[in-house]
Design an enzyme around this catalytic site. Sequence first.
Site, PDB file in Angstrom:
ATOM      1  N   SER A  87      17.164  19.647 -28.681  1.00  0.00           N
ATOM      2  CA  SER A  87      17.191  18.512 -27.755  1.00  0.00           C
ATOM      3  C   SER A  87      18.597  18.173 -27.252  1.00  0.00           C
ATOM      4  CB  SER A  87      16.539  17.329 -28.473  1.00  0.00           C
ATOM      5  OG  SER A  87      16.332  16.273 -27.614  1.00  0.00           O
ATOM      6  N   ALA A 542      18.150   3.083 -41.403  1.00  0.00           N
ATOM      7  CA  ALA A 542      18.744   4.398 -41.664  1.00  0.00           C
ATOM      8  C   ALA A 542      18.307   5.337 -40.555  1.00  0.00           C
ATOM      9  CB  ALA A 542      18.263   4.916 -43.018  1.00  0.00           C
ATOM     10  N   GLY A 544      17.068   8.698 -38.794  1.00  0.00           N
ATOM     11  CA  GLY A 544      16.218   9.799 -39.263  1.00  0.00           C
ATOM     12  C   GLY A 544      16.815  11.140 -38.899  1.00  0.00           C
ATOM     13  N   THR A 545      17.840  11.160 -38.066  1.00  0.00           N
ATOM     14  CA  THR A 545      18.377  12.439 -37.604  1.00  0.00           C
ATOM     15  C   THR A 545      19.836  12.684 -38.000  1.00  0.00           C
ATOM     16  OG1 THR A 545      19.109  11.425 -35.541  1.00  0.00           O
ATOM     17  CG2 THR A 545      16.900  12.378 -35.540  1.00  0.00           C
TER      18      THR A 545
HETATM   19  C1  16G Z   1      14.244  11.631 -32.725  1.00  0.00           C
HETATM   20  C2  16G Z   1      12.993  11.139 -32.069  1.00  0.00           C
HETATM   21  C3  16G Z   1      13.305  10.024 -31.094  1.00  0.00           C
HETATM   22  C4  16G Z   1      14.062   8.918 -31.771  1.00  0.00           C
HETATM   23  C5  16G Z   1      15.268   9.469 -32.477  1.00  0.00           C
HETATM   24  C6  16G Z   1      15.870   8.407 -33.348  1.00  0.00           C
HETATM   25  C7  16G Z   1      11.043  12.418 -31.400  1.00  0.00           C
HETATM   26  C8  16G Z   1      10.546  13.588 -30.611  1.00  0.00           C
HETATM   27  N1  16G Z   1      12.354  12.222 -31.341  1.00  0.00           N
HETATM   28  O1  16G Z   1      15.089  12.239 -31.796  1.00  0.00           O
HETATM   29  O2  16G Z   1      12.093   9.541 -30.586  1.00  0.00           O
HETATM   30  O3  16G Z   1      14.467   7.946 -30.853  1.00  0.00           O
HETATM   31  O4  16G Z   1      14.879  10.539 -33.330  1.00  0.00           O
HETATM   32  O5  16G Z   1      16.964   8.925 -34.000  1.00  0.00           O
HETATM   33  O6  16G Z   1      10.290  11.710 -32.049  1.00  0.00           O
HETATM   34  P1  16G Z   1      17.606   8.184 -35.235  1.00  0.00           P
HETATM   35  O7  16G Z   1      16.530   8.084 -36.300  1.00  0.00           O
HETATM   36  O8  16G Z   1      18.749   9.046 -35.625  1.00  0.00           O
HETATM   37  O9  16G Z   1      18.029   6.832 -34.762  1.00  0.00           O
HETATM   38 ZN    ZN Z   2      14.803  16.008 -26.218  1.00  0.00          ZN
END
Ligand code: 16G
Ligand code: ZN
Length: 576
Positions: A87, A542, A544-545
Amino acid sequence: MISAVRPKCKESGHNSQRFEMKIDYDQLRKLYEDTCCTKNLQYSYGTAGFRTLAKDLDTVMFTTGILAVLRSLKLQGQYVGVMITASHNPYQDNGVKIVEPDGSMLLAAWEPYAMQLANAASFATTFDEFYAELVKLVEHEKIDLDTSAVAPHVVVGRDSRESSPFLLRCLTSTMASVFHAQVVDLGCVTTPQLHYVTNLSNRRQREDGHATVATEQDYYSFFVEAFNELFTTYQIEKRLSVPKLFVDTANGIGGPQLKKLLASKDWAVPSDEIEIVNDKSDVPELLNFECGADYVKTNQRLPKGLSPSSPDSLYCSFDGDADRVVFYYVDPESKFHLLDGDKISTLFAKFLSQQLELANLTDSLKIGVVQTAYANGSSTTYIEDALHCPVSCTKTGVKHLHHEAATQYDIGIYFEANGHGTIIFSEKFHQTIESQLSKSQGNLLALNTLNCFAKLINQTVGDAISDMLAVLATLSILQMAPTDWDREYTDLPNKLVKCIVPDRSIFQTTDQERKLQNPAGLQTKIDSVIAKYPMGRSFVRASGTEDAVRVYAECEDPTKLDQFCNEIVEYVKSSV
Ligand code: 16G
Ligand code: ZN
């Protein structure tokens, strides 16, 4: 094919007498040993699937390929999609996610399997340790591996990253040779195209036993036709309401794909009305670099490659795999104005509510907007008070919003502020419109508009291209300039900060991530800060990424915002 059936896994202590793995054990072992070079890394399947440095993904790709095949077998051989993408991440990263036969995200109950299989391969000291985990999963889900009856079907796609062809080979290595899967490789596509083609392939198979898989071309034909139909319904000249739209495609896969759509022979809008910039998808290191939806949303400024032109011009940015879009414009004082996911959902809510009312269907069809805690407070107030639409709030992550929109509303509009989103139209919506149209009852223009608009939306997942076309159509029909769109409501000043902490997992939330349960006592402190700032709202969750905690704050007075946010950050830091 079922050459070397291995009845039991003696080395791993697996001793099921009932079960036989009807696959080529030696072949699987050889491919495992050749492919899974990355070891001893812990992988987790999050909201975006697996995502990390591309060089660490060989093992994960191998196991994800197997899981996709198993998912298809579990679902009587339906097409399951797999997308290789990271992404908006930098070019060194990559990732992978599995798509259900209907085009939605992998069933949540299977996410732990994705992790178990990947981590088994990562930490196993022998092949048989991994094999035992595979057997366990197959047994647990009661999957019949006898592919002579039903062959698994998988559709694979990848974004434009340099690492993707190698990772694709890791992903598909076992599919045909071990599991006798039919693999359809779409090549380079956007994430939403992969979702759309997966869904359409299964629909065709179901509805008319169509043997041919859907293609990227079907996608272009469908959306161009829907766009043209909407314009024809409205008898508007095929010109946009804005003199020019500049599309920043983040040097990702959105560039070439949008060009193909615009080059379709039926595309009727004059070609000089849309200009694509940052379209160097063949220069790997430019991907998402100082451009794209994430950059524009985070920095609230024009991306590289764009300079302000007339205030009537509209700009938009996709992310690297084109499942996210944000719009913006620059006013005569050179001030940048962002039209983010909240603004897109409110535009659609305004337009569709009007059409429902004109069609006299407000009592029979329920329209609503789904947001996350990141939605600006002004947008929520506007939707509830000015548009009189219900609003739901869910946890961050597309699958949560998608589920709410699909289950609670007949027209469920969902967008994250960051530009991920789409609209889901219920079965009841389609039946109602169809029945009214077939009887030529009611306001035919409004009914046809609703019908065409639903076709223009990629309902499988948020889609930068389809969302962009729907925004252009809406603005043209409502005859709105970017400034009119922006004026519908004014965002509260807001700030999003990343906080690095030793262990983000202790930050546990409730109430759709709007309140903290842990660390104990922290929420009370946050509440005491919020109470000091008029229109103040703040929450901590927290990520998620990323290995971080995110702090969001908004309040009425822009001059107090930094202080407000800092006070919360200080409490977060002192709580760990
Ligand atoms: C991912 C999610 C997105 C969300 C982001 C939050 C999908 C396909 N993608 O990229 O929707 O806004 O995580 O990120 O679900 P964060 O947890 O690091 O804030
Ligand atoms: Zn994307």
